[in-house]
Design a protein around this motif. Structure first.
Motif, PDB file in Angstrom:
ATOM      1  N   PHE A 115       1.174  -1.167   0.213  1.00 56.04           N
ATOM      2  CA  PHE A 115      -0.351   0.062   0.148  1.00 56.04           C
ATOM      3  C   PHE A 115       1.256   1.246  -0.330  1.00 56.04           C
ATOM      4  N   SER A 116       0.001   2.329  -0.679  1.00 55.12           N
ATOM      5  CA  SER A 116       0.697   4.331  -0.502  1.00 55.12           C
ATOM      6  C   SER A 116      -0.006   5.044   0.207  1.00 55.12           C
ATOM      7  N   VAL A 117       0.768   5.288   0.860  1.00 52.50           N
ATOM      8  CA  VAL A 117       0.664   6.497   1.791  1.00 52.50           C
ATOM      9  C   VAL A 117       0.407   8.825   1.575  1.00 52.50           C
ATOM     10  N   ASP A 118      -0.123   8.815   0.832  1.00 51.46           N
ATOM     11  CA  ASP A 118      -0.433  10.227   1.050  1.00 51.46           C
ATOM     12  C   ASP A 118      -0.829  11.097   2.131  1.00 51.46           C
ATOM     13  N   THR A 119      -1.050  12.852   1.684  1.00 52.16           N
ATOM     14  CA  THR A 119      -1.361  12.968   2.298  1.00 52.16           C
ATOM     15  C   THR A 119      -2.656  12.816   3.282  1.00 52.16           C
ATOM     16  N   ASP A 120      -3.626  12.780   2.732  1.00 48.23           N
ATOM     17  CA  ASP A 120      -5.074  11.598   3.060  1.00 48.23           C
ATOM     18  C   ASP A 120      -5.238  10.491   3.313  1.00 48.23           C
ATOM     19  N   SER A 121      -4.989   9.294   2.608  1.00 47.95           N
ATOM     20  CA  SER A 121      -5.345   8.715   1.755  1.00 47.95           C
ATOM     21  C   SER A 121      -4.302   6.982   2.018  1.00 47.95           C
ATOM     22  N   VAL A 122      -4.721   6.054   1.795  1.00 44.43           N
ATOM     23  CA  VAL A 122      -4.041   4.698   1.884  1.00 44.43           C
ATOM     24  C   VAL A 122      -4.751   4.425   0.837  1.00 44.43           C
ATOM     25  N   GLN A 123      -3.904   3.900  -0.147  1.00 45.13           N
ATOM     26  CA  GLN A 123      -4.161   2.524  -1.420  1.00 45.13           C
ATOM     27  C   GLN A 123      -3.513   1.852  -1.275  1.00 45.13           C
ATOM     28  N   ILE A 124      -3.988   0.296  -1.991  1.00 46.88           N
ATOM     29  CA  ILE A 124      -3.908  -0.818  -1.859  1.00 46.88           C
ATOM     30  C   ILE A 124      -3.014  -0.577  -3.540  1.00 46.88           C
ATOM     31  N   LEU A 125      -1.943  -1.013  -3.134  1.00 41.84           N
ATOM     32  CA  LEU A 125      -1.631  -0.979  -5.415  1.00 41.84           C
ATOM     33  C   LEU A 125      -1.499  -2.389  -5.862  1.00 41.84           C
ATOM     34  N   LYS A 126      -0.970  -3.257  -4.781  1.00 40.17           N
ATOM     35  CA  LYS A 126      -0.575  -5.082  -5.362  1.00 40.17           C
ATOM     36  C   LYS A 126      -0.838  -5.661  -4.294  1.00 40.17           C
ATOM     37  N   GLU A 127      -1.471  -7.004  -4.769  1.00 35.41           N
ATOM     38  CA  GLU A 127      -2.349  -7.458  -3.783  1.00 35.41           C
ATOM     39  C   GLU A 127      -1.431  -9.106  -4.615  1.00 35.41           C
ATOM     40  N   TRP A 128      -0.769 -10.102  -3.204  1.00 34.73           N
ATOM     41  CA  TRP A 128      -0.909 -11.177  -4.207  1.00 34.73           C
ATOM     42  C   TRP A 128      -1.687 -12.017  -3.053  1.00 34.73           C
ATOM     43  N   ARG A 129      -2.625 -13.282  -3.621  1.00 36.24           N
ATOM     44  CA  ARG A 129      -3.205 -13.961  -2.694  1.00 36.24           C
ATOM     45  C   ARG A 129      -3.384 -15.100  -2.983  1.00 36.24           C
ATOM     46  N   ALA A 130      -3.573 -16.097  -2.252  1.00 37.38           N
ATOM     47  CA  ALA A 130      -2.687 -17.543  -1.759  1.00 37.38           C
ATOM     48  C   ALA A 130      -3.797 -18.134  -3.013  1.00 37.38           C
ATOM     49  N   SER A 131      -5.265 -18.342  -3.102  1.00 39.67           N
ATOM     50  CA  SER A 131      -6.093 -18.688  -3.818  1.00 39.67           C
ATOM     51  C   SER A 131      -7.236 -17.071  -4.934  1.00 39.67           C
ATOM     52  N   ASP A 132      -7.739 -17.692  -5.559  1.00 44.98           N
ATOM     53  CA  ASP A 132      -8.781 -17.177  -5.954  1.00 44.98           C
ATOM     54  C   ASP A 132     -10.050 -16.589  -4.422  1.00 44.98           C
ATOM     55  N   ARG A 133     -10.538 -17.846  -3.704  1.00 51.64           N
ATOM     56  CA  ARG A 133     -10.946 -17.774  -3.268  1.00 51.64           C
ATOM     57  C   ARG A 133     -11.157 -16.370  -2.164  1.00 51.64           C
TER      58      ARG A 133
END
Length: 746
Positions: free
Chosen positions: A368-386
């Motif tokens: 995740f990235s952090v700027d002045t006002d918000s937190v955004q999820i940039l990249k994700e890895w999951r063990a399964s699609d479920r």
């Protein structure tokens, strides 16, 4: 009747009759009884006796009393000695049966002895009764000793066979489950138990039952459950003491009896699995159908096997740790190679989540990235699609408590760890993560790029709760550092390309390239130093294990070489640490933690560290503190590092005389002076010695060891404090190094 060898054994064996014998006399003639009693009393044998005149009376007495021997008339009107023998054998008592008879031929005597009677004495020779009685008692005592010895030998052989089988299993496989299951099965069979359980602590430090002997009834019902009796005996087991209960009677607490009653336990043993004060679990023996008087041999067997199991568990854990370290190091190297080969930030982030998620075997990994006002999820890895996806979600920064609090673990300790995420103070975002995203456990570390928070890496589990180890936290921090370097390099490259495309002024471009090169140099040195520390850690770890001789003894030469490897590794690690400190300062990443320090405490610490070393070298160590010098403001660790470097140099270059630490205070400064009577420094070298890697005796035949980093690092640390280090010296007359720090703020 007896062989010569047997007679010799009896003569060698010391034997004494019990203080008082209890005899059963089977005779219905009072005169014969009186003669027997008189014969025994004349031999000064202390005894008590009962008289049986009938078969039923004899049977009753044998069932209700315990006797040392039986004196029986060979033939009574109602029954014979053979019937007495049958009653004796049926009672289970192993005691002598001596016939007292009026007449008995040689053939009849042989038949009696063959039938199981011990000896006989003629009535007209009753004066021999004490001798026959003593001889018979001695024979039975020898027989009992031989039986006990044979039983002990058999039990010892059985115990050794079990231990050998378990040790063999340990050598054949590093699959711990196999070793522990074999142990449980063999103990169950050897000791005739109702159950044999082996428990181990789980991630929540609860004692779970993970191995049960195959012959145990209701095995599946107990497997995986917590050991209900462990909490009652926890302190005793942690001290390495065995729990031995022979009967669940009133001597046992009601709480223990209630817990034992749920599993129908009448007797039990719990043997702790302890290795070097580390509690690894326990072996639990249950006897359900009856109480049990555990023998010393049985207790000794369980103790010996628990020791072997503890060693096996430790060896497997050690092997597992080594394998994990190798795997994690491979992952770190893969990440480093991937990040250093590409300058595309998007690709860098994608590779980080993929490799890190696979390495830690979690359910979800976020960047995740952090700027002045918000937190955004940039990249994700999951063990399964479920698993629920959080990719591209954006949240108000105010909802992330740890990102706005500068005193949080995320900032101060550079990690955030929540084994049970649902137990944290609830916010809207946390509630969404727990309920919608099924978040169970979280480990997050920050990514700082040039001391500015870029964002972070977050490991998350969604199916089980997990407590991450210190090694895992450290590894994730290393990955975050690698990511920061790679992202910084990628960002720098993008900025550089942008500047080139815009074709800005040539001099400005050259300046920017030069600055970038310098920063890249510092980052490169820091990166290389980290890369060197990683294998060094392995070298120190493995050499340390070998020095402890866990896996076998070493000969003198092997031990000498291993100690040399370990010492050299520690020396090299110290040099790398100095290099890391130096490059960190040059890169502007060193942060001091100034505090008000006691001058006396600092001086005494130096005195305790160097006074004995000076004495061993034949030098005097003097300490002089001005009365006005009471406190100073500095980073404690870095001030100690500077003074230790200066005093170590003085000790290294001084062969005779003295070393003095003098502390003074002016209106503006605190002065720490280290004065020696050593070899001194030429005037032309006085400034050059503060340059990295510069050494006065840098020729081919160097007398003094060192890398030339100590003074350079010390001066840079002094300058970070707002001070400096100067030197006054003369060849052959010693030197004076002075550390200047700004005066105390109090």
């Amino acid at each position: 009747m007896q062989t010569l060898e047997h007679s010799q054994v009896m003569r060698r064996q010391e034997f004494s009759i019990a203080a008082q014998l209890h005899l059963l006399i089977v005779e219905d003639v009072k005169a014969d009884v009186d003669l027997m009693i008189l014969a025994l009393e004349s031999a000064q044998i202390a005894f008590t006796y009962d008289i049986a005149k009938s078969q039923s009376e004899c049977q009753h007495l044998l069932q209700t009393q315990t006797y040392d021997a039986i004196l029986a008339d060979y033939r009574l009107p109602q029954f014979t000695a053979y019937q007495v023998l049958q009653l004796l054998q049926a009672s289970g008592h192993e005691i002598p049966l001596i016939l007292v008879t009026g007449s008995l031929g040689e053939e009849a005597a042989v038949d009696c002895i063959k039938a199981g009677m011990t000896d006989y004495v003629m009535k007209e020779r009753l004066f021999r009764l004490p001798v026959v009685l003593k001889r018979s008692l001695q024979e039975f005592e020898l027989r009992r000793q031989q039986q006990q010895a044979a039983a002990r030998t058999q039990l010892q052989a059985q115990q050794q066979a079990i231990i050998n089988h378990i040790v063999h299993a340990m050598r054949e496989t590093l699959v711990l489950d196999e070793v522990l299951q074999i142990t449980a099965d063999m103990l169950h069979q050897a000791l005739g138990l109702s159950r044999c359980l082996i428990s181990q602590p789980n991630s929540q430090a609860q004692m779970g039952i993970y191995h049960i002997s195959a012959a145990t009834r209701e095995r599946e019902h107990l497997l995986g459950h917590e050991c209900s009796l462990y909490p009652f005996y926890k302190d005793k087991l942690l001290r390495g003491e065995m729990v031995i209960v022979r009967d669940m009677d009133e001597n046992v607490s009601m709480a223990v009896r209630d817990a034992a009653g749920e599993c129908n336990i009448r007797a039990l043993i719990i043997a702790p699995l302890l290795y070097r004060q580390s509690f690894l679990g326990g072996i639990i023996l249950h006897q359900c159908e009856r109480e049990r008087d555990w023998t010393e041999q049985e207790i000794s067997l369980v103790r010996a096997i628990s020791d072997q199991c503890a060693i096996a568990i430790h060896q497997v854990q050690l092997f597992s740790q080594v394998q994990q370290q190798l795997h994690r190091q491979q992952t770190l190297n893969q990440i480093s190679q991937a990040l250093n080969s590409i300058l595309d930030p998007d690709f860098i982030l994608q590779e980080i989540v993929r490799l890190t998620g696979e390495c830690f075997d979690v359910d979800r990994l976020l960047i995740f990235s952090v700027d002045t006002d918000s937190v955004q999820i940039l990249k994700e890895w999951r063990a399964s699609d479920r698993i629920y996806s959080m990719l591209n979600l954006q949240f108000p920064k105010s909802e992330w408590i740890d990102l706005i609090d500068p005193d949080s673990d995320f900032y101060c300790r550079r990690y955030f760890h929540a084994p049970d995420y649902s137990q944290l103070p609830s916010t809207r975002i946390r509630q969404m993560q727990v309920e919608q995203a099924s978040t169970r456990s979280v480990l997050s570390v920050p990514i700082f790029i040039r001391d500015r928070l870029f964002g972070g890496l977050s490991l998350q589990t969604t199916n089980t709760y997990r407590t991450f180890t210190h090694e895992e936290i450290y590894l994730l921090q290393q990955i975050a550092d690698q990511a920061a370097i790679a992202l910084y390099n990628a960002q720098s490259y993008e900025r550089l390309e942008e500047l080139v495309q815009q074709r800005t002024q040539e001099l400005e471009a050259e300046k920017l390239v030069s600055e970038t090169a310098n920063r890249a140099k510092s980052e490169f040195l820091s990166n290389i130093s980290h890369e060197l520390r990683t294998p060094l850690t392995g070298i120190l770890g493995f050499s340390g294990v070998l020095m402890e001789q866990i896996f076998g003894s070493l000969n003198a030469k092997q031990k000498q070489y291993i100690e040399c490897i370990h010492t050299s590794g520690k020396h090299l690690l110290d040099l790398i640490n100095d290099l890391l400190d130096l490059t960190k300062i040059e890169a502007g990443k060193e942060e001091l933690t100034p505090e008000t320090l006691s001058i006396e405490d600092i001086a005494q610490a130096c005195l305790s560290l160097f006074q004995e070393r000076c004495r061993q070298r034949g030098l005097e160590f003097h300490l002089a503190i001005a009365s006005e010098a009471i406190t100073c403001t500095a980073d404690r660790r870095r001030l100690n590092q500077i003074l230790v470097n200066l005093l170590s140099n003085a000790l290294k270059f001084t062969d005779t005389g003295s070393i003095t630490l003098r502390i003074e205070q002016t209106s503006q400064q605190i002065l720490f002076s280290v004065i020696d009577t050593g070899i001194g420094i030429a005037l032309e070298d006085c400034e050059a010695i503060f340059q990295p890697f510069h050494q006065v005796d840098s020729g081919l035949n160097r007398k003094y060891e060192g890398t030339g980093l100590g003074l350079a690092l010390s001066r840079r640390l002094a300058q970070l404090h707002g001070g400096d280090i100067t030197v006054r010296s003369e060849l052959g007359r010693g030197s004076c190094f002075t550390l200047y720090l700004p005066g105390s703020r109090e």
